[in-house]
Write an enzyme that holds these catalytic residues in place. Structure first.
Site, PDB file in Angstrom:
ATOM      1  N   ASP A   1       0.875  -1.168   0.000  1.00 13.91           N
ATOM      2  CA  ASP A   1       0.000   0.000   0.000  1.00 13.91           C
ATOM      3  C   ASP A   1       0.919   1.226   0.000  1.00 13.91           C
ATOM      4  O   ASP A   1       1.447   1.600   1.036  1.00 13.91           O
ATOM      5  CB  ASP A   1      -0.896  -0.038   1.259  1.00 13.91           C
ATOM      6  CG  ASP A   1      -1.724   1.229   1.413  1.00 13.91           C
ATOM      7  OD1 ASP A   1      -1.677   2.097   0.525  1.00 13.91           O
ATOM      8  OD2 ASP A   1      -2.431   1.339   2.436  1.00 13.91           O
TER       9      ASP A   1
ATOM     10  N   TRP B   1       5.706  -3.810   7.451  1.00 10.99           N
ATOM     11  CA  TRP B   1       4.525  -4.655   7.319  1.00 10.99           C
ATOM     12  C   TRP B   1       4.962  -5.924   6.588  1.00 10.99           C
ATOM     13  O   TRP B   1       5.636  -5.841   5.563  1.00 10.99           O
ATOM     14  CB  TRP B   1       3.478  -3.894   6.503  1.00 10.99           C
ATOM     15  CG  TRP B   1       2.329  -4.711   6.011  1.00 10.99           C
ATOM     16  CD1 TRP B   1       2.166  -5.233   4.767  1.00 10.99           C
ATOM     17  CD2 TRP B   1       1.160  -5.073   6.744  1.00 10.99           C
ATOM     18  NE1 TRP B   1       0.979  -5.904   4.693  1.00 10.99           N
ATOM     19  CE2 TRP B   1       0.333  -5.824   5.872  1.00 10.99           C
ATOM     20  CE3 TRP B   1       0.726  -4.850   8.056  1.00 10.99           C
ATOM     21  CZ2 TRP B   1      -0.891  -6.350   6.271  1.00 10.99           C
ATOM     22  CZ3 TRP B   1      -0.488  -5.368   8.444  1.00 10.99           C
ATOM     23  CH2 TRP B   1      -1.287  -6.097   7.566  1.00 10.99           C
TER      24      TRP B   1
ATOM     25  N   ASP C   1       8.906   1.136   4.400  1.00  9.48           N
ATOM     26  CA  ASP C   1       8.708   2.458   3.822  1.00  9.48           C
ATOM     27  C   ASP C   1      10.064   3.162   3.784  1.00  9.48           C
ATOM     28  O   ASP C   1      10.894   2.968   4.668  1.00  9.48           O
ATOM     29  CB  ASP C   1       7.725   3.278   4.670  1.00  9.48           C
ATOM     30  CG  ASP C   1       6.282   2.827   4.436  1.00  9.48           C
ATOM     31  OD1 ASP C   1       6.052   2.082   3.469  1.00  9.48           O
ATOM     32  OD2 ASP C   1       5.408   3.213   5.227  1.00  9.48           O
TER      33      ASP C   1
ATOM     34  N   TRP D   1       4.685   3.681   8.151  1.00 10.56           N
ATOM     35  CA  TRP D   1       5.712   2.923   8.871  1.00 10.56           C
ATOM     36  C   TRP D   1       6.933   3.784   9.179  1.00 10.56           C
ATOM     37  O   TRP D   1       7.857   3.321   9.846  1.00 10.56           O
ATOM     38  CB  TRP D   1       6.080   1.659   8.088  1.00 10.56           C
ATOM     39  CG  TRP D   1       4.890   0.765   7.967  1.00 10.56           C
ATOM     40  CD1 TRP D   1       4.047   0.681   6.915  1.00 10.56           C
ATOM     41  CD2 TRP D   1       4.373  -0.131   8.967  1.00 10.56           C
ATOM     42  NE1 TRP D   1       3.028  -0.223   7.195  1.00 10.56           N
ATOM     43  CE2 TRP D   1       3.213  -0.725   8.441  1.00 10.56           C
ATOM     44  CE3 TRP D   1       4.780  -0.473  10.255  1.00 10.56           C
ATOM     45  CZ2 TRP D   1       2.445  -1.648   9.145  1.00 10.56           C
ATOM     46  CZ3 TRP D   1       4.025  -1.402  10.964  1.00 10.56           C
ATOM     47  CH2 TRP D   1       2.877  -1.972  10.415  1.00 10.56           C
TER      48      TRP D   1
ATOM     49  N   TYR E   1       7.013  10.325   4.490  1.00 14.47           N
ATOM     50  CA  TYR E   1       6.951   9.102   3.678  1.00 14.47           C
ATOM     51  C   TYR E   1       7.321   9.392   2.220  1.00 14.47           C
ATOM     52  O   TYR E   1       6.831  10.341   1.634  1.00 14.47           O
ATOM     53  CB  TYR E   1       5.548   8.506   3.761  1.00 14.47           C
ATOM     54  CG  TYR E   1       5.310   7.406   2.737  1.00 14.47           C
ATOM     55  CD1 TYR E   1       5.910   6.165   2.890  1.00 14.47           C
ATOM     56  CD2 TYR E   1       4.522   7.628   1.616  1.00 14.47           C
ATOM     57  CE1 TYR E   1       5.721   5.164   1.955  1.00 14.47           C
ATOM     58  CE2 TYR E   1       4.319   6.631   0.672  1.00 14.47           C
ATOM     59  CZ  TYR E   1       4.924   5.407   0.850  1.00 14.47           C
ATOM     60  OH  TYR E   1       4.743   4.420  -0.079  1.00 14.47           O
TER      61      TYR E   1
ATOM     62  N   THR F   1       7.739   2.828  -1.011  1.00 11.13           N
ATOM     63  CA  THR F   1       7.789   1.530  -0.328  1.00 11.13           C
ATOM     64  C   THR F   1       8.582   0.514  -1.151  1.00 11.13           C
ATOM     65  O   THR F   1       8.424   0.447  -2.362  1.00 11.13           O
ATOM     66  CB  THR F   1       6.346   1.004  -0.102  1.00 11.13           C
ATOM     67  OG1 THR F   1       5.610   2.000   0.605  1.00 11.13           O
ATOM     68  CG2 THR F   1       6.342  -0.278   0.705  1.00 11.13           C
TER      69      THR F   1
END
Lengths: 177, 169
Positions: A79, A104, A123, A156, A165, A168
């Site tokens: 995500d 994650w 991330d 994260w 952020y 990812t």
């Protein structure tokens, strides 16, 4: 001048006539039909032969093996923005961004060897998001926020000093066995 | 057998072969309501893989956690916690255990993996979890996990054991 043209013309027609007669003597009409037929049937069969078409990055054109596509098999629980489209790679952050301390972890099925792998989504933090990057939301296996431990809608980067952020990455960390 | 009987027999078998799996798979899904990912996880038996999937995201692959983000490290702290009876109740009720949706068998394996890996030289003196014990511990009601931890921490301080930093002391 006209005579020259006439000469050339008669020489050409003589040549064509000779070769036509020669080929008529050598080959039957059936051989031409047979050859045309075999080309037509062979052409049809050629496309149906079981050649391996799985070469290159996209075997079926669906992005399963393209790490810049949301359909890439490792991105099944991802995500966020793909680092492969934001200056990094599928397993390393772009220059100037640092990997999150926490991540994650999900399981993804790799159709190439028919096994399930553990994929950790880190991330990349401390750099502003790049608007041109590809955004993906698959989050397969995720549960709503009331299942806190199974919820992925989280930045994260929160555990890092730099909480901005960027994108990812997807690291294979083991086999789901 | 007449050719016609044979042919219709083959047809029937083929039809059943196509139709029956459709019914059974639909029924299976309706009964259990699990998707492909759940199925993969339910069949996992490797404690290390389960740790990687359910714990490593926060406690990290090397068990060091992220103390500054409120995730205590295992090395140096897990052994005294697992040797204290109330500590064992606490361990059985941490959010990562309660929200994992793993079976008691898988959870006992994961907890024992954590002790094996990070109890250090105290590993031999630290009791492991059995499935029966874990099931019993999880039945004990713990309504406020942070408050419960405070009580465990006070016991550990009294007995001179090390206690990990925690954002809600």
């Amino acid at each position: 001048m006209l005579k020259i043209f006439e000469r050339i013309q008669s020489a050409l027609s003589g040549l064509v006539e000779t070769s036509a007669r020669q080929s008529a003597r050598q080959y039957g009409r059936r051989s031409a039909l047979a050859r045309m037929g075999s080309i037509m049937v062979g052409g049809a069969a050629f496309t149906a032969l079981p050649f391996d078409r799985a070469w290159g990055a996209t075997p079926s054109g669906d992005g399963t093996y393209d790490d810049k596509s949301c359909d890439y098999w490792r991105y099944c629980a991802l995500d966020g923005f793909l680092c492969t489209t934001a200056g990094g790679s599928k397993s390393s952050c772009p220059v100037g961004a640092e990997a999150s301390l926490v991540s994650w972890v999900g399981t993804c099925h790799n159709p190439a060897d028919d096994r399930d792998y553990l994929v950790s989504y880190y991330d990349c933090c401390g750099k502003t998001a790049f608007s041109g990057a590809q955004f993906c939301l698959r989050s397969e296996g995720e549960r709503p926020a009331y299942s806190m431990g199974l919820h992925n809608d989280i930045n994260w980067c929160m555990s890092n000093a730099n909480k901005g952020y960027h994108c990812t990455v997807a690291l294979v960390v083991g086999v789901a066995e | 057998m007449k050719p016609r009987t044979l042919a219709s027999g083959i047809c029937l078998v083929t039809l059943l072969g196509v139709v029956l799996p459709m019914f059974t798979s639909a029924e299976e899904q309706a009964v259990t309501g699990i998707d492909g990912h759940d199925k993969v996880i339910r069949e996992m038996t490797s404690a290390k893989s389960l740790y990687m999937l359910k714990c490593s995201g926060c406690h990290r692959v090397d068990g060091t956690g992220a103390p500054e983000a409120g995730i205590p490290p295992f090395p140096g702290f897990i052994a005294p916690l697992a040797r204290n009876q109330d500590g064992r109740v606490y361990i059985s009720h941490v959010p990562g255990i309660m929200g994992s949706r793993l079976s008691n068998e898988q959870l006992a394996d994961v907890l024992n993996y954590v002790i094996d890996e990070w109890a250090g030289e105290d590993a031999s003196d630290t009791p492991r979890f059995t499935v029966e014990e874990l099931a019993a511990l999880r039945e004990i009601p713990v309504t406020n996990i942070v408050e419960y931890r405070r009580d465990v921490v006070n016991q550990l301080i009294e007995s001179g054991d090390p206690v990990a930093d925690y954002p809600w002391p």
